[in-house]
Design a protein around this motif. Structure first.
Motif: not given
Length: 160
Positions: A33-44, A124-129, A152-160
């Motif tokens: 329920r905190y996706p924006r915060q997680i994506l902005m921090q790039d850390t789980l 996290m972006h290194s693993y996030l599809l 997907c969101v935040m310009g993260i690519s699923s192509n690696g």
């Protein structure tokens, strides 16, 4: 009863969206329920109380449940973060886990969890599809999810 039925329907819709975009892929999920915060921090961040770990699941339904579980301080919209499991496993030790708290005397309730004990998932972006966002009860989409181009969101690519 109507509230539980509505919640079940929302979980089913989100689960179908996840199934559509991840079919045939070796992925693992994190519902939040905190996706924006997680994506902005790039850390789980791993939990500092209870089991000190980052929790993932192989179950579409479990990930959907956690993305839709409302909390007092949440961001109003949930999302399921979809991770490349082999890439994540190459950097972090994923440990299968079963929490017996959800079990009943009649049934073992397996959440198909895998944990990373005592470590944050950094860069996290290194693993996030991608991320599949929940819909609000009125049917309005809360955010973007995988596009046909594989991004997907935040310009993260699923192509690696």
């Amino acid at each position: 009863m109507a509230m539980a039925s509505c919640k079940r329907e929302r979980i089913d819709v989100l689960t179908m969206q996840l199934r559509t975009v991840t079919r045939g892929m070796d992925v693992i999920f994190h519902g939040t329920r905190y996706p924006r915060q997680i994506l902005m921090q790039d850390t789980l961040l791993y939990s500092r109380s209870g089991y000190q770990a980052v929790f993932f699941t192989r179950s579409l339904q479990v990930a959907s449940y956690w993305a839709l579980l409302e909390r007092d301080d949440d961001e109003q919209d949930g999302a399921v973060l979809v991770f490349d499991r082999p890439r994540l496993r190459a950097r972090y030790r994923l440990v299968p886990f079963h929490d017996p708290i959800w079990d009943t005397p009649q049934k073992l309730n397996d959440e198909a969890e895998e944990l990373v004990w005592g470590r944050n998932i950094e860069r996290m972006h290194s693993y996030l599809l991608g991320a599949v966002w929940s819909r609000r009860p009125n049917g309005e989409r809360a955010g973007n999810h995988f596009s046909s181009a594989g991004t997907c969101v935040m310009g993260i690519s699923s192509n690696g």
